[in-house]
Design an enzyme around this catalytic site. Sequence first.
Site, PDB file in Angstrom:
ATOM      1  N   VAL A  14       0.832  -1.210   0.000  1.00  0.00           N
ATOM      2  CA  VAL A  14       0.000   0.000   0.000  1.00  0.00           C
ATOM      3  C   VAL A  14       0.865   1.259   0.000  1.00  0.00           C
ATOM      4  O   VAL A  14       0.649   2.180  -0.790  1.00  0.00           O
ATOM      5  CB  VAL A  14      -0.967   0.006   1.210  1.00  0.00           C
ATOM      6  CG1 VAL A  14      -1.835   1.246   1.204  1.00  0.00           C
ATOM      7  CG2 VAL A  14      -1.823  -1.258   1.211  1.00  0.00           C
ATOM      8  N   LYS A 209     -12.395  -4.597  11.567  1.00  0.00           N
ATOM      9  CA  LYS A 209     -13.029  -3.632  10.665  1.00  0.00           C
ATOM     10  C   LYS A 209     -14.463  -3.335  11.111  1.00  0.00           C
ATOM     11  O   LYS A 209     -14.907  -2.190  11.115  1.00  0.00           O
ATOM     12  CB  LYS A 209     -13.016  -4.185   9.226  1.00  0.00           C
ATOM     13  CG  LYS A 209     -11.596  -4.345   8.678  1.00  0.00           C
ATOM     14  CD  LYS A 209     -11.563  -5.198   7.425  1.00  0.00           C
ATOM     15  CE  LYS A 209     -10.154  -5.328   6.876  1.00  0.00           C
ATOM     16  NZ  LYS A 209     -10.010  -6.354   5.845  1.00  0.00           N
TER      17      LYS A 209
HETATM   18  N1  HSE Z   1      -5.954  -9.112   5.006  1.00  0.00           N
HETATM   19  C1  HSE Z   1      -7.007  -8.277   4.556  1.00  0.00           C
HETATM   20  C2  HSE Z   1      -7.991  -9.080   3.717  1.00  0.00           C
HETATM   21  C3  HSE Z   1      -6.554  -7.149   3.670  1.00  0.00           C
HETATM   22  O1  HSE Z   1      -7.695 -10.197   3.306  1.00  0.00           O
HETATM   23  O2  HSE Z   1      -9.080  -8.569   3.473  1.00  0.00           O
HETATM   24  C4  HSE Z   1      -6.244  -5.932   4.410  1.00  0.00           C
HETATM   25  O3  HSE Z   1      -7.336  -5.474   5.139  1.00  0.00           O
END
Ligand code: HSE
Length: 431
Positions: A14, A209
């Site tokens: 990123v 998240k």
């Molecule tokens: N490891 C995460 C995923 C990506 O596979 O969605 C970064 O948030």
Amino acid sequence: MNNINICIAGLGNVGSALVHLIEKNSELVNNKSGLNINVIGLSAKNKTKKRNFNIEKYFWVDDPMQLLSIRGKRPDVMIELIGYEKDISYELVKSALNQKINVVTGNKAMLAMHGNELFNIAEKNKVLLLFEAAVAGGIPIIKTIKNNIFLNKINKISGILNGTTNYILTTMESEDKSFEDVLIDAKQKGFTSDHESKLDIGGYDAAHKLTLLTSLAYGSQVDFEVNEIEGIEKITIEDIKFAKQLGYRIKLISECSFIEGKLYASTKPKLISKENPIANTGGALNAIIVETDQLKNLYLEGEGAGGFPTASSVLSDIFEISYSSNYKSLGFAQSKLVKYEKYNSSDLETKYYLRIRVKDKPGVLSMITSYFNDANISVEKILQFPDNNSEYIPILITTHKIKSSELLSSIKKIENLDFVFENISAIPIDC
Ligand code: HSE
């Protein structure tokens, strides 16, 4: 702010994509926004690693903490893309906020665990701590909730928030491979690593998240403990195939809602009807459905991970910092955030898929159904598959809506019967 000076800590996929993007699109960004983004300092673990831009053009420091002051100058924005939950990521972000430097981060684990403290410092110091890149990669879900639909009453958010697990489940079905084989494949393709895979597969990354989304949607304090989490480790190719025969796909679904004044936040595998667009979100894509009092079904789908999609979210945060004088990084003022009680999901009624492997002998089916009768569990469908190569056969059952607590107690009793071969696979069904 027309000139914005940024430092970037962390140059993985990123971070590197971000530098590349700022170089490539500087004219476009300036034409559209009047903004000049100057990268005044970089830091990462390894300076000599091959990257898609010329590192020699930039001011480099080995210790990211030195980015807080470059030749005596404070950056306008610190971009944290290192990604540890604690240690240097946390120290850097906290120091930057304490020194009144805006922060943009993609670090969901850090925010889910230490968000309360960090968002408080940001607000107190009148700077922003923005995190569009932390949830669902390139999908603009944070700004959608925080800006566009902030004045809606949000009834529910649900969807696929982890690309790696979605890739694994999709590929198990399309290539008829085991979980273990596809996991190796996912690591080789760079979707996940040895370190990250535990968080991805165990559902923790998606729950990090979801923690941020619940705060944005309901004004709850950032509280990771409220999450119910189950990963995809136990999902077998057999379950995926049977689900398909029944008209479903298995997806790792994260969802949050507010039930009876309490917060429900859950990440677990679910059977999703193939009629539902979420069931057809394949590969490493993410998808999110937001249901509000004004919008029945807002559906966002896109790349939930990867360099350029996630860098696109970082860039949008830099842009927000350039024009925003509203220091409410979480939408709500910190003083308005509430610590809600956790909703006990065992009271939720849902349909279930069950796979029970049993000895193929007379009376087994009626014995199992008698346990369900006793518990008042109504069976919707029951299928038995013959297997000439094994003395054990799978029985599939789908139930009508039932409280999970009641179902689990019957499952335990059935698992103790001597003709039942292994633990019963029980997965909730969403239509
Ligand atoms: N490891 C995460 C995923 C990506 O596979 O969605 C970064 O948030």
